[in-house]
Design an enzyme around this catalytic site. Structure first.
Site, short mmCIF file in Angstrom:
data_model
loop_
_atom_site.label_atom_id
_atom_site.label_comp_id
_atom_site.label_asym_id
_atom_site.label_seq_id
_atom_site.Cartn_x
_atom_site.Cartn_y
_atom_site.Cartn_z
N GLY A 1 0.81 -1.21 0.00
CA GLY A 1 0.00 0.00 0.00
C GLY A 1 0.84 1.26 0.00
O GLY A 1 1.94 1.31 -0.52
N SER A 2 0.29 2.29 0.66
CA SER A 2 0.80 3.65 0.49
C SER A 2 2.25 3.85 0.91
O SER A 2 2.85 4.86 0.54
CB SER A 2 -0.07 4.61 1.29
OG SER A 2 -1.41 4.42 0.95
#
Lengths: 565, 129
Positions: A280-281
Site C-alpha cells: 500500500g501507500s
C-alpha cells in the site's frame, strides 16, 4: 755347587716362566677388555654413522593445558552478547533389556518419572530381551537424577548435547531451529549450518545484529495489537538505517524453537522475509523519491485530485478524498492515490521499473536467511501497473525489502544490503540510489505525514517520528478482497537525523470500538510503531528533544490543513 | 683417610639420590595438582555455560517485565523524564577541578572546555585593552 746352582737355576727358571705366564694371562684379560671396549666403540661408531642423528634428550617441561570445553555447535549471541542459542549437555536414556529382571516394575517406575512415555510401549521394549533399546532422548537433569534413583542397572545414559534457546519464542524466526541431531533446519541455524557445526570453530560465537530487548519490545507490542484487532498474523522490523543491520525481526504467529514438534507451517513461516505483501501507500515514498530525484516534480508542484481516475478496468480512488487540487506535500501527507498515480505517469513506466530495481524490490532480498520470498512482479508492466504500483498495489514485496528501501530513502540515499549479522562495517556494502538532497526532502515529507497526515498515531512525543501508513486490500484470485486488509506502518526516527526504521504490519486486522471500526495502517499499525519507539529509543541511545520546527517549515506551508479551516 | 673418603662419597651419593627422589615426588605432586586444577577449570567452564544459559533464561525480557509489573511500581519513562545532557542536573558534583599540566591528563572534552574558556577570557581582555 753346580747341581745346586743348576737346581737353583732350574727353580728360578720355572719361577720366571710361571711369573711370565701369569703376567701374560693378566695382560690378556686387559687386552680382551680393551678389545671388547673397542668393539663396542666401533659398533657404536658405525651405529652413529649409519643411524640418523637422534634429538638430544633433555628433561621436558611438563605443560598442562586446560582441555577445551567440547561443544558440537557454536553459540549464537545478540549484539550485546546475550545468549540466544547454546548447546548444553544432556543425557539420553537407553536400556539393556536382557539384564532386566522385572520389566513390568521397571516400566511402571519409569513411566511415573517420564509421564510422556506410554506404559505399554516401555514394557514391550523392556521385555524384548534385546541388548540395546532407546527409551527417551534428552532428559532434564532432574529426570536423570530420578531415573538414577530407581537403581535399575539396566537403565543407562548416553551423553548428548541439546540446543537450547533460552529466550524461547523470542526471535524464533531469525534463529530457526535444529533437528534432534543438531542440524540447522531454519533461520540462521540453517544458513550458517556449516560454520556453526564446524568442529574446529565451535568456540567462535556467531554474533547477530539483533538486540534482544528491542526484539521483545517489538514482539510484545505486535502481539498485543494482533490480539486487540484479531489479526491473523503480524510482522515487524527494526533496522539501523545507517548500516542496514536488523535490530529486531518479528513474525507472528511464532513458535518455540526448543520444541518444534507439531508446529504448524503457518507458524514457521517468516512473514518478515518470506511473506510478500502489497504494502500500500508506504510505496508512495519510493514514487516521490523517484520523481523528486529525477526532477519530474518539485515540492511546489501539484496534481488535480478532484475526481477518481479511471484506467482500463481500475478505478483509482482516494481513501481520504480532498476533492481539490493538491500540492506534492499534500498528496503525500493525505496519501492521495490519484495524485501519486499521475506522478507515476510523469515518471514513466521504464524509469519506475529501473528505480524499483535499483532499490532491490524486484529481486528476492539478499539476507542471511534461506526463507526469503521472491517479490510478485506483474508479468506485463502496463500503464495501469505503473499507476497502481506507485501507491503499492500490484507489486508484492517482503517487509524486509521495504525496510531496507525506506532506510535508503532517509539515510542520505545509500541503499545497504540488510544483514542479520553484527557488522558495523556493513555500510560499505551501500550504494547511492538517490541524491542526499532528495533524501532530505523525503525526511520532511515523512515527518509531515505524521504531524499533519495519516500517521498521527505514530507520533512518539520527543522522538521526532516520521513515517507513512500503508493499507492495502489483500489480493485474492481474480481481484482484491475489500474486507481483508494488510495494514502497515513504516516509521523512522529521529527524523532530523534518522537512525532507526521501525516497521509494523498486521494481516487482516478487524476494527474495534477504540478505532471506531477503522482498521487501516494509521489506526492499527501506527500505534504499534509509536509504542515500540517509546520503549526502545532509550535502549538504542536516542534521546528525546525539542523539535526544530524550522526544518519542516517550508513543507508545512505547502500543506493546507483541514483542521485550520 | 681412604676410608673416610669412601664414606663421604657414599653418604653424598645417598643424600643426593634421596634429594632427587624427593624433588621428583614434589614435581609429580605439583603436576598432579595442576592437572587437577585444569580439570576443575574445565568443569567450571562447563558449569559457566550452563549458568549463562540459565541466566539468559531467567532474565529474558518477558520475565523481567512480568517481575517488574508484579513487584515494582515503575512505568516506562516519558520523553520529558529523560535528560540527554547530564550537565543540566542542578547541584551535580563536578569532581575536582584540576588544571591540565605535566602528568595531569584531562579528558578531551574537559580540555576543550578549558581552552575555549581561556580564549574567551583572552578575547575579553583584548577588548578591554
Amino acid at each position: 755347587m753346580n747341581t745346586v746352582s743348576a737346581y737353583h737355576n732350574m727353580t728360578t727358571e720355572t719361577h720366571r716362566r710361571s711369573a711370565i705366564e701369569i703376567a701374560r694371562n693378566r695382560l690378556m684379560i686387559g687386552v680382551v677388555l680393551f678389545c671388547f671396549a673397542f668393539l663396542i666403540m666401533i659398533g657404536r661408531t658405525i651405529e652413529l654413522g649409519v643411524s640418523a642423528p637422534k634429538p638430544r634428550v633433555t628433561a621436558t617441561r611438563q605443560v598442562v593445558t586446560v582441555p577445551e570445553v567440547q561443544i558440537a555447535r557454536a553459540d549464537i549471541v545478540d549484539r550485546n552478547g546475550e545468549i540466544l542459542a547454546t548447546n548444553l549437555e544432556t543425557a539420553s536414556l537407553y536400556a539393556v533389556p536382557k539384564d532386566i529382571k522385572d520389566p513390568q516394575e521397571a516400566a511402571r517406575q519409569l513411566v511415573s518419572i517420564l509421564p510422556e512415555l506410554s506404559y505399554a510401549d516401555v514394557e514391550a521394549k523392556l521385555s524384548s530381551g534385546k541388548k540395546f533399546v532407546w527409551l527417551k532422548r534428552k532428559l532434564t537433569p532432574r529426570q536423570k537424577w530420578e531415573v538414577n534413583a530407581i537403581g535399575e542397572p539396566a537403565f543407562q545414559f548416553e551423553r548428548e548435547e541439546e540446543r537450547i534457546y533460552p529466550h524461547g519464542r523470542l526471535a524464533a524466526h531469525v534463529l530457526g531451529y535444529v533437528d534432534v541431531d543438531g542440524n540447522g533446519l531454519g533461520g540462521v541455524e540453517h544458513f550458517f549450518d556449516a560454520k556453526l557445526g564446524d568442529k574446529s570453530r565451535t568456540s567462535e560465537q556467531l554474533q547477530l545484529s539483533l538486540d534482544i530487548r528491542v526484539q521483545y519490545a517489538l514482539a510484545d507490542e505486535l502481539q498485543a495489537a494482533m490480539r486487540a484487532y484479531q489479526a491473523i498474523g503480524g510482522a515487524g522490523l527494526v533496522m539501523d538505517v545507517s548500516t542496514g543491520e536488523v535490530i529486531a525481526m518479528v513474525s507472528l504467529p511464532d513458535y518455540d524453537p526448543n520444541n518444534v514438534r507439531g508446529v504448524a507451517d503457518t507458524e514457521k513461516f517468516n512473514r518478515a522475509t518470506k511473506g510478500v505483501y502489497e504494502l500500500g501507500s508506504t510505496f508512495k515514498t519510493f514514487t516521490f523519491a523517484n520523481a523528486l530525484d529525477d526532477g519530474v516534480v518539485s515540492m511546489e508542484d501539484g496534481y488535480d485530485a478532484t475526481k477518481p481516475l479511471r484506467i482500463s478496468r481500475f478505478l483509482i480512488r482516494d481513501d481520504h478524498p480532498k476533492e481539490r487540487y493538491l500540492t506534492v506535500p499534500e498528496i503525500f501527507t493525505f496519501s492521495s492515490n490519484i495524485g501519486t498515480a499521475q506522478m507515476a505517469l510523469d515518471i514513466g513506466t521504464e524509469r519506475q521499473q529501473e528505480f524499483l530495481g535499483e532499490l532491490g524490490l524486484l529481486q528476492p532480498a539478499n539476507v542471511e536467511l534461506t526463507e526469503v520470498g521472491a517479490p510478485l512482479v506483474p508479468p506485463v508492466w502496463r500503464k495501469s501497473s505503473t499507476m497502481t504500483i506507485s501507491y503499492g498495489h500490484g507489486l508484492a514485496v517482503s517487509p524486509l525489502q521495504l525496510a531496507s528501501g525506506i532506510s535508503a530513502m532517509v539515510n542520505g540515499g545509500r541503499l545497504m544490503t540488510p544483514t542479520l549479522v553484527h557488522n558495523p562495517e556493513n555500510w560499505q556494502t551501500g550504494k547511492q540510489v538517490i541524491a542526499p538532497d532528495t533524501s532530505r526532502k523525503i525526511r520532511q515529507l515523512l515527518r509531515m505525514a505524521v504531524t499533519k497526515g495519516t500517521g498521527g498515531r505514530a507520533d512518539a512525543v520527543g522522538y521526532r517520528v516520521g513515517g507513512k501508513t500503508g493499507t492495502a486490500e489483500k489480493a485474492i484470485a481474480g481481484g482484491y478482497a475489500r474486507k481483508k486488509l494488510i495494514s502497515s506502518f513504516m516509521g523512522v526516527f529521529p527524523m532530523d537525523d534518522p537512525q532507526y526504521a521501525v516497521f509494523a504490519l498486521l494481516d487482516e486486522p478487524k476494527g474495534t470500538k477504540e478505532t471506531f471500526g477503522y482498521r487501516s495502517g494509521g489506526w492499527v499499525a501506527a500505534p504499534v510503531v509509536r509504542n515500540v519507539i517509546l520503549r526502545s529509543a532509550p535502549l538504542l541511545g536516542v534521546s528525546p528533544k525539542q523539535e526544530d520546527a524550522g526544518l519542516y517549515q517550508d513543507v508545512a506551508l505547502l500543506i493546507e490543513d483541514k483542521k485550520k479551516k | 683417610m681412604r676410608k673416610t673418603l669412601t664414606i663421604f662419597a657414599a653418604a653424598t651419593a645417598i643424600a643426593s639420590g634421596a634429594a632427587v627422589l624427593q624433588l621428583k615426588i614434589t614435581v609429580q605432586n605439583k603436576v598432579d595438582n595442576v592437572k587437577e586444577i585444569a580439570r576443575q577449570i574445565k568443569q567450571d567452564r562447563e558449569a559457566i555455560r550452563v549458568l549463562e544459559a540459565e541466566w539468559a533464561y531467567l532474565t529474558t525480557p518477558q520475565v523481567l517485565q512480568d517481575r517488574s509489573i508484579r513487584f515494582l511500581a515503575l512505568m516506562p519513562p516519558r520523553a520529558k523524564q529523560i535528560i540527554a545532557d547530564p550537565s543540566l542536573i542542578p547541584f551535580r558534583p563536578k569532581g575536582l577541578e584540576v588544571e591540565a599540566g605535566e602528568g595531569v591528563l584531562l579528558p578531551a572534552a574537559q580540555k576543550e572546555l578549558k581552552s575555549s574558556k581561556e580564549k574567551k577570557s583572552k578575547q575579553t581582555e583584548g577588548q578591554t585593552l
